[in-house]
Scaffold this motif. Structure first.
Motif, PDB file in Angstrom:
ATOM      1  N   GLU A 174      39.054  28.663  22.435  1.00 46.57           N
ATOM      2  CA  GLU A 174      39.260  30.048  22.865  1.00 46.57           C
ATOM      3  C   GLU A 174      40.200  30.768  21.504  1.00 46.57           C
ATOM      4  O   GLU A 174      40.176  31.793  21.795  1.00 46.57           O
ATOM      5  CB  GLU A 174      39.495  30.524  24.108  1.00 46.57           C
ATOM      6  CG  GLU A 174      38.441  31.539  24.709  1.00 46.57           C
ATOM      7  CD  GLU A 174      37.309  30.398  25.322  1.00 46.57           C
ATOM      8  OE1 GLU A 174      36.791  30.945  26.364  1.00 46.57           O
ATOM      9  OE2 GLU A 174      36.765  29.465  24.880  1.00 46.57           O
ATOM     10  N   SER A 196      39.450  31.032  29.506  1.00 43.80           N
ATOM     11  CA  SER A 196      38.633  32.032  29.990  1.00 43.80           C
ATOM     12  C   SER A 196      37.538  31.031  30.641  1.00 43.80           C
ATOM     13  O   SER A 196      37.336  29.981  30.422  1.00 43.80           O
ATOM     14  CB  SER A 196      38.223  32.946  29.136  1.00 43.80           C
ATOM     15  OG  SER A 196      36.916  32.630  28.661  1.00 43.80           O
ATOM     16  N   GLN A 198      34.429  31.464  29.870  1.00 42.90           N
ATOM     17  CA  GLN A 198      33.453  31.800  28.728  1.00 42.90           C
ATOM     18  C   GLN A 198      32.366  30.792  29.095  1.00 42.90           C
ATOM     19  O   GLN A 198      31.182  31.110  29.121  1.00 42.90           O
ATOM     20  CB  GLN A 198      34.208  31.634  27.579  1.00 42.90           C
ATOM     21  CG  GLN A 198      33.159  31.926  26.146  1.00 42.90           C
ATOM     22  CD  GLN A 198      32.872  33.523  26.205  1.00 42.90           C
ATOM     23  OE1 GLN A 198      33.365  34.237  26.628  1.00 42.90           O
ATOM     24  NE2 GLN A 198      31.434  33.620  26.056  1.00 42.90           N
ATOM     25  N   LYS A 201      30.486  30.359  32.442  1.00 41.35           N
ATOM     26  CA  LYS A 201      29.600  31.759  32.499  1.00 41.35           C
ATOM     27  C   LYS A 201      28.356  31.711  31.793  1.00 41.35           C
ATOM     28  O   LYS A 201      27.308  32.022  32.450  1.00 41.35           O
ATOM     29  CB  LYS A 201      30.186  33.176  32.526  1.00 41.35           C
ATOM     30  CG  LYS A 201      30.817  33.622  31.167  1.00 41.35           C
ATOM     31  CD  LYS A 201      31.526  34.880  31.387  1.00 41.35           C
ATOM     32  CE  LYS A 201      32.278  35.522  30.129  1.00 41.35           C
ATOM     33  NZ  LYS A 201      32.777  36.770  30.259  1.00 41.35           N
ATOM     34  N   ARG A 220      46.911  31.010  29.436  1.00 35.58           N
ATOM     35  CA  ARG A 220      47.156  30.819  27.917  1.00 35.58           C
ATOM     36  C   ARG A 220      48.512  30.526  27.560  1.00 35.58           C
ATOM     37  O   ARG A 220      49.513  31.384  27.881  1.00 35.58           O
ATOM     38  CB  ARG A 220      46.675  31.996  27.071  1.00 35.58           C
ATOM     39  CG  ARG A 220      45.076  32.005  27.157  1.00 35.58           C
ATOM     40  CD  ARG A 220      44.589  33.398  26.441  1.00 35.58           C
ATOM     41  NE  ARG A 220      43.087  33.439  27.073  1.00 35.58           N
ATOM     42  CZ  ARG A 220      42.449  34.273  26.628  1.00 35.58           C
ATOM     43  NH1 ARG A 220      42.769  35.406  25.694  1.00 35.58           N
ATOM     44  NH2 ARG A 220      41.248  34.555  27.366  1.00 35.58           N
ATOM     45  N   GLN A 234      41.222  38.372  34.919  1.00 32.04           N
ATOM     46  CA  GLN A 234      40.082  38.970  34.255  1.00 32.04           C
ATOM     47  C   GLN A 234      38.869  39.225  35.455  1.00 32.04           C
ATOM     48  O   GLN A 234      38.488  38.676  36.116  1.00 32.04           O
ATOM     49  CB  GLN A 234      39.289  38.173  33.340  1.00 32.04           C
ATOM     50  CG  GLN A 234      40.290  37.863  32.285  1.00 32.04           C
ATOM     51  CD  GLN A 234      39.530  36.851  31.292  1.00 32.04           C
ATOM     52  OE1 GLN A 234      38.603  36.213  31.430  1.00 32.04           O
ATOM     53  NE2 GLN A 234      40.215  36.702  29.944  1.00 32.04           N
ATOM     54  N   ASP A 236      35.765  39.105  35.212  1.00 33.46           N
ATOM     55  CA  ASP A 236      34.751  38.523  34.119  1.00 33.46           C
ATOM     56  C   ASP A 236      33.387  38.471  34.514  1.00 33.46           C
ATOM     57  O   ASP A 236      33.120  38.065  35.811  1.00 33.46           O
ATOM     58  CB  ASP A 236      35.188  36.932  34.099  1.00 33.46           C
ATOM     59  CG  ASP A 236      34.695  36.202  33.136  1.00 33.46           C
ATOM     60  OD1 ASP A 236      35.133  36.516  31.665  1.00 33.46           O
ATOM     61  OD2 ASP A 236      34.067  35.190  33.267  1.00 33.46           O
ATOM     62  N   GLY A 363      37.243  42.973  26.411  1.00 29.73           N
ATOM     63  CA  GLY A 363      36.482  42.672  25.514  1.00 29.73           C
ATOM     64  C   GLY A 363      35.217  41.553  25.858  1.00 29.73           C
ATOM     65  O   GLY A 363      35.412  40.853  26.600  1.00 29.73           O
ATOM     66  N   SER A 365      31.111  40.350  24.184  1.00 27.31           N
ATOM     67  CA  SER A 365      30.028  40.319  23.154  1.00 27.31           C
ATOM     68  C   SER A 365      28.670  39.736  23.638  1.00 27.31           C
ATOM     69  O   SER A 365      28.534  39.325  24.738  1.00 27.31           O
ATOM     70  CB  SER A 365      30.530  39.080  22.198  1.00 27.31           C
ATOM     71  OG  SER A 365      30.608  37.970  22.457  1.00 27.31           O
ATOM     72  N   ARG A 367      26.165  36.935  23.291  1.00 26.13           N
ATOM     73  CA  ARG A 367      26.375  35.433  22.919  1.00 26.13           C
ATOM     74  C   ARG A 367      25.239  34.901  22.299  1.00 26.13           C
ATOM     75  O   ARG A 367      23.940  35.272  22.548  1.00 26.13           O
ATOM     76  CB  ARG A 367      26.688  34.663  24.188  1.00 26.13           C
ATOM     77  CG  ARG A 367      27.263  35.189  25.457  1.00 26.13           C
ATOM     78  CD  ARG A 367      28.604  35.709  25.131  1.00 26.13           C
ATOM     79  NE  ARG A 367      29.392  36.397  26.191  1.00 26.13           N
ATOM     80  CZ  ARG A 367      30.442  36.789  26.123  1.00 26.13           C
ATOM     81  NH1 ARG A 367      31.385  37.103  25.112  1.00 26.13           N
ATOM     82  NH2 ARG A 367      30.962  37.387  27.305  1.00 26.13           N
ATOM     83  N   GLY A 408      28.139  39.516  27.933  1.00 25.89           N
ATOM     84  CA  GLY A 408      29.111  39.717  28.902  1.00 25.89           C
ATOM     85  C   GLY A 408      30.535  40.240  28.430  1.00 25.89           C
ATOM     86  O   GLY A 408      30.654  40.546  27.430  1.00 25.89           O
ATOM     87  N   ALA A 410      35.181  40.409  29.751  1.00 21.80           N
ATOM     88  CA  ALA A 410      36.098  40.318  30.610  1.00 21.80           C
ATOM     89  C   ALA A 410      37.269  41.361  30.503  1.00 21.80           C
ATOM     90  O   ALA A 410      37.402  41.945  29.345  1.00 21.80           O
ATOM     91  CB  ALA A 410      36.856  39.075  30.160  1.00 21.80           C
TER      92      ALA A 410
HETATM   93  N1  ASP Z   1      36.062  35.200  27.188  1.00 25.16           N
HETATM   94  C1  ASP Z   1      36.539  36.224  26.323  1.00 25.16           C
HETATM   95  C2  ASP Z   1      37.821  36.438  26.586  1.00 25.16           C
HETATM   96  O1  ASP Z   1      38.515  35.844  27.568  1.00 25.16           O
HETATM   97  C3  ASP Z   1      35.835  37.465  27.204  1.00 25.16           C
HETATM   98  C4  ASP Z   1      34.443  37.459  27.049  1.00 25.16           C
HETATM   99  O2  ASP Z   1      33.994  37.640  25.809  1.00 25.16           O
HETATM  100  O3  ASP Z   1      33.873  37.866  27.914  1.00 25.16           O
HETATM  101  O4  ASP Z   1      38.543  37.028  25.906  1.00 25.16           O
END
Ligand code: ASP
Length: 464
Positions: A174, A196, A198, A201, A220, A234, A236, A363, A365, A367, A408, A410
Motif C-alpha cells: 500500500e 488498509s 484493501q 475487501k 502505518r 476508516q 471502509d 479516497g 477508486s 478496482r 470502493g 475509505a
Molecule cells: N485502501 C485505500 C486506503 O486505505 C482506500 C481505498 O481505496 O478504498 O487509502
C-alpha cells in the motif's frame, strides 16, 4: 444504581426528591453553606447544602473535586435573580439532603474543568482518562461516536454487510512502512498489521457480498504529523457492479445524511468536482479549503471531489510507481495505454479523493477485476512475472474466478471528526492517541520484551 436520575433530566423533576450519581466538578465552601457543581454523562447541575441539613453539611466539608458521589436532594426552582439562562440547569438547584461518597479522588494533576488543549501533551496523555473527562474531549468523542453510528445506519439501510478482516496479515504494497508482528509458530517470519483492508475487501467482492463495509483500523509506520498517527480508523467500503458515479453518489449521500442530521451545514451540494490538474493550478495542491473566513467561523463543511489523478509517478531511482493504489482501474479511455505500457505519464486512474476544509478526508477508486490489468500495472512498475506473483498472486488467482467489477472508498474517521469539531490535531479526536514520540497514552509501549519472550520468538536484539 437504584432510582438514579440523570443530571440532564433534572428539569423534569422540579419539586421532587431525587438521587443523582456523578463527580464533584467544583466545591465552593462558604462556611455556613457549601455549593457544588456535579457532573455526570448528561451534564452539570448546581447543588447546595443548607445549614439546616447538619449531617450533610459535615460530610460536604470532607468532599473534594472529582470525588464520586451519590446525592439525595430536592430539585428546586432557583429564585428569579439567580437564574442563568446560558447554563444547562441554570434555572434549578439541588437542595442536598444526603451525601454518600462512592469513591474518593486525589487532586487531578491538571485542571479538567476547562479546555485542556494548553496542557503539556505528555501529562495529558499519561492521565488521558482524566483529560477525557473535560467537556471538550467528552464532546469530541461523542461527535465521533455519532458520526460513525450514522454512517453505519446509512450503510445498513443500503444493504451493506459489516465484515471484519484480519488484523494479523501479510505485508502489503500500500505504500507505507508496515508494523510487523513476529510469529512464535514460524520463527523468523512476521505478520504485518493492515495498512488498509484493501485486498480483503476486494476478495469479499469475489466472494459475492456485493456491498461490504467495516469501521476498520489501519496502521502505518509513518512520520507522525498533526493529522496523522500510526493508527487511524476508516469507514471502509466496497461495492460490486459500481462505477465511479455509483460509489461517489453513495458516499456523498452517506456524508450528507450523516452530517446534516448532526446539525452541520454543507457549503455546496452536490459536492463540486475538480480534476487533479485544475486543483493544482488553482490551489497549488490536491487538498484545499474553499471556505470564506465567515464560513470558517460558522463551521461550514466544504466538501469537494478530486478526480483524474495520474496513475503513475516516477520514483527517485527513475522507476514508475502508483500514485494512490495499484489495484485501481485506469479510466476506460486509457486502458489500452496501460495494457501496452505506453504513454505511462499520461495514464489517468479512476481514483476519487474527497477533500473537506483543507484535508483529504477520504479516497478510493474503481478496482481492477481483471488479471491482465493488474499484471500490466505491476509490469509498468518493473516487476517480473515471478515478483508480481509473489506480491499479488492471490489476487491474480481470485480474479480468475468471476470477480465482479467493483470499487470502493475509505473515509478517514479522525480527519472527518477534526472537521466536525474544529480541532487541528488528530489526537484531539482519538481516545488514547500516542505522544509525538510514539509513546502510547497511559501505558508504556513500546517497551523491551523479557528474554523469555524473545527466546520463544527466536529473536535476538542487536546491540546498537
Ligand atoms: N485502501 C485505500 C486506503 O486505505 C482506500 C481505498 O481505496 O478504498 O487509502
Amino acid at each position: 444504581m437504584k432510582d438514579r436520575v440523570l443530571i440532564g433530566e433534572l428539569g423534569g423533576h422540579v419539586g421532587e426528591k431525587v438521587t443523582i450519581c456523578g463527580w464533584v466538578e467544583v466545591r465552593r465552601d462558604q462556611g455556613k453553606m457549601v455549593f457544588f457543581d456535579f457532573r455526570d454523562r448528561s451534564g452539570k447541575v448546581q447543588g447546595v447544602v443548607l445549614p439546616k441539613h447538619e449531617e450533610a453539611l459535615e460530610k460536604a466539608k470532607e468532599i473534594r473535586n472529582e470525588f464520586v458521589v451519590q446525592i439525595e436532594g430536592s430539585v428546586n426552582k432557583r429564585p428569579e435573580k439567580n437564574v442563568n439562562p446560558d447554563l444547562q440547569n441554570g434555572d434549578i438547584e439541588l437542595e442536598i439532603t444526603d451525601i454518600k461518597v462512592l469513591n474518593v479522588s486525589e487532586t487531578p494533576p491538571f485542571d479538567i474543568t476547562s479546555d485542556t488543549s494548553g496542557i503539556d501533551e505528555n501529562v495529558r496523555l499519561q492521565y488521558r482518562y482524566l483529560d477525557l473527562r473535560s467537556e471538550r474531549m467528552q464532546k469530541n468523542m461523542r461527535v465521533r461516536s455519532e458520526f460513525v453510528r450514522r454512517c453505519r445506519e446509512y450503510l445498513f439501510g443500503k444493504d451493506f454487510v459489516e465484515i471484519e478482516t484480519p488484523l494479523l496479515t501479510e505485508s502489503t504494497p500500500e505504500g507505507s512502512r508496515d508494523f510487523v508482528v513476529p510469529s512464535r509458530l514460524n520463527p523468523g517470519k512476521f505478520y504485518a498489521l493492515p495498512q488498509s483492508p484493501q485486498q480483503y475487501k476486494q476478495l469479499l467482492m469475489t466472494a459475492g457480498f456485493e456491498r461490504y463495509f467495516q469501521i476498520a483500523r489501519a496502521v502505518r509506520d509513518e512520520d507522525l504529523r498533526a493529522d496523522r498517527g500510526f493508527e487511524h480508523t476508516q469507514v471502509d467500503l466496497e461495492m460490486s457492479f459500481a462505477d465511479m458515479e455509483t460509489v461517489m453518489q453513495t458516499v456523498e449521500e452517506m456524508i450528507t445524511t450523516t452530517v446534516e442530521a448532526m446539525g452541520y451545514t454543507i457549503r455546496e451540494k452536490p459536492f463540486p468536482r475538480i480534476s487533479y490538474k485544475e486543483a493544482v493550478e488553482k490551489y497549488g495542491a490536491d487538498k484545499f479549503d474553499m471556505r470564506t473566513e465567515e464560513e470558517k467561523t460558522k463551521g461550514v463543511l466544504a466538501y469537494a471531489w478530486v478526480v483524474n489523478f495520474p496513475f503513475f509517478e516516477k520514483t527517485d531511482d527513475g522507476k514508475w510507481t502508483f500514485t494512490h493504489n495499484p489495484f485501481s482501474m485506469p479510466i476506460t479511455e486509457h486502458e489500452e495505454w496501460l495494457l501496452k505500457g505506453e504513454n505511462i505519464e499520461n495514464i489517468l486512474t479512476t481514483q476519487y479523493d474527497i477533500v473537506c476544509n483543507g484535508y483529504e478526508s477520504g479516497g478510493g477508486s474503481i478496482r481492477t477485476h481483471r488479471p491482465d490489468i493488474l499484471e500490466a500495472t505491476y509490469k509498468i512498475m518493473g516487476f517480473s512475472k515471478e515478483e508480481m506473483h509473489e506480491r499479488v498472486g492471490h489476487m491474480l488467482d481470485a480474479f480468475k474466478y468471476g470477480t465482479p467489477p467493483h470499487g470502493g472508498i475509505a473515509l478517514g474517521v479522525e480527519r472527518n471528526i477534526m472537521n466536525l469539531t474544529g480541532e487541528s490535531y488528530l489526537r484531539e479526536v482519538q481516545a488514547f492517541p500516542m505522544t509525538r514520540g510514539g509513546q502510547t497514552a497511559v501505558m508504556k509501549a513500546p517497551k523491551a520484551l523479557e528474554k523469555k519472550q524473545l527466546d520463544e520468538l527466536g529473536i535476538e536484539i542487536k546491540k546498537k
